[in-house]
Design a protein around this motif. Structure first.
Motif, mmCIF file in Angstrom:
data_model
loop_
_atom_site.group_PDB
_atom_site.id
_atom_site.type_symbol
_atom_site.label_atom_id
_atom_site.label_comp_id
_atom_site.label_asym_id
_atom_site.label_seq_id
_atom_site.Cartn_x
_atom_site.Cartn_y
_atom_site.Cartn_z
ATOM 1 N N THR A 1 40.945 27.328 54.269
ATOM 2 C CA THR A 1 42.417 27.716 54.025
ATOM 3 C C THR A 1 43.316 26.534 53.474
ATOM 4 O O THR A 1 44.144 26.695 52.581
ATOM 5 N N ALA A 2 42.825 25.287 53.980
ATOM 6 C CA ALA A 2 43.414 24.134 53.205
ATOM 7 C C ALA A 2 43.144 24.269 51.690
ATOM 8 O O ALA A 2 43.759 23.685 50.971
ATOM 9 N N TYR A 3 41.780 24.411 51.348
ATOM 10 C CA TYR A 3 41.387 24.424 49.925
ATOM 11 C C TYR A 3 42.035 25.581 49.086
ATOM 12 O O TYR A 3 42.534 25.134 47.979
ATOM 13 N N PHE A 4 42.139 26.715 49.595
ATOM 14 C CA PHE A 4 42.582 27.878 48.721
ATOM 15 C C PHE A 4 44.152 27.921 48.646
ATOM 16 O O PHE A 4 44.609 28.633 47.833
ATOM 17 N N THR A 5 44.852 26.885 49.597
ATOM 18 C CA THR A 5 46.372 26.936 49.477
ATOM 19 C C THR A 5 46.485 25.643 48.609
ATOM 20 O O THR A 5 47.872 25.453 48.444
ATOM 21 N N SER A 6 45.574 24.670 48.199
ATOM 22 C CA SER A 6 45.815 23.776 47.564
ATOM 23 C C SER A 6 46.023 24.035 46.029
ATOM 24 O O SER A 6 45.742 25.202 45.488
ATOM 25 N N GLN A 7 46.758 23.397 45.373
ATOM 26 C CA GLN A 7 46.980 23.581 43.714
ATOM 27 C C GLN A 7 45.362 23.648 43.071
ATOM 28 O O GLN A 7 45.261 24.854 42.354
ATOM 29 N N ALA A 8 44.483 22.944 43.383
ATOM 30 C CA ALA A 8 43.371 22.877 42.935
ATOM 31 C C ALA A 8 42.529 24.123 43.049
ATOM 32 O O ALA A 8 41.969 25.006 42.442
ATOM 33 N N GLY A 9 42.449 24.370 44.379
ATOM 34 C CA GLY A 9 41.880 25.631 44.805
ATOM 35 C C GLY A 9 42.462 26.929 44.316
ATOM 36 O O GLY A 9 41.817 27.849 44.105
ATOM 37 N N ALA A 10 43.984 27.202 44.535
ATOM 38 C CA ALA A 10 44.493 28.074 43.921
ATOM 39 C C ALA A 10 44.598 28.486 42.492
ATOM 40 O O ALA A 10 44.661 29.446 41.993
#
Length: 194
Positions: free
Chosen positions: A156-165
């Motif tokens: 969740t933290a990864y895909f809601t981060s700018q890099a992940g998204a």
């Protein structure tokens, strides 16, 4: 006749020069193998050892490939903040105990901590933990385990981060750009639904 240094003296000099370099580099080598990995953020809810372990676990779950990994995306800091400010206290304590357990299990394997394991060793240990989670889920009633929380918060933290998204996922800004007064010939037919 000129005197030349004997090969034995030359090799002694080389040995002493090598020892001097080794003595200078030894603290760095020891730090790299046995000392805890540094982190670039100040934990709010975790100890430094827990923060290092969390960072290494997050990076093992979402490693850096052609896209940024969990550490580059700021995942460990975000999870630490969630533990401090948002996560249910019993779940937060269970997660912190699980993070401590990862370090302890790495020490049993002879490493200085979870962060000191190789990437393959980290993945193997996390796979064991995931197997334990599955076994705990099959019990009636299910026994709470930290793995689902750790893995869920990491993704969740990864895909809601700018890099992940924007780099790991395809970014589609919704609702999209507004273009007013576009001629119908540029749009084509209108959409209809039934």
């Amino acid at each position: 006749m000129t005197l030349q240094a004997s090969p034995l003296k030359a090799s002694r000099r080389e040995v002493f020069a090598g020892l001097a370099v080794a003595a200078w580099a030894l603290p760095t080598i020891v730090r790299a193998q046995g000392a805890p990995a540094p982190i670039s953020w100040a934990p709010k809810a975790l100890t430094l050892d827990q923060a290092r372990t969390l960072s290494a676990a997050c990076e093992a779950i979402v490693p850096e490939t052609d896209t940024p990994g969990a550490i580059a995306a700021g995942v460990p800091q975000k999870i630490d903040g969630w533990i401090a400010d948002w996560l249910d206290p019993p779940a937060g304590e269970r997660l912190k105990a699980g993070i401590d357990q990862l370090s302890e299990r790495a020490r049993v394997r002879g490493a200085a901590g979870f962060a000191a394991l190789t990437q393959d060793q980290k993945v193997a240990l996390l796979s064991e933990v995931e197997g334990e989670q599955r076994a705990a889920d099959r019990q009636r009633p299910p026994v709470p385990h930290y793995w689902n929380t750790l893995k869920g918060l990491t993704t969740t933290a990864y895909f809601t981060s700018q890099a992940g998204a924007t780099k790991a996922a395809r970014y589609d800004p919704v609702p999209g750009a507004y273009k007013g007064c576009v001629p119908l010939k540029d749009i084509g037919r209108v959409w209809a639904t039934t």
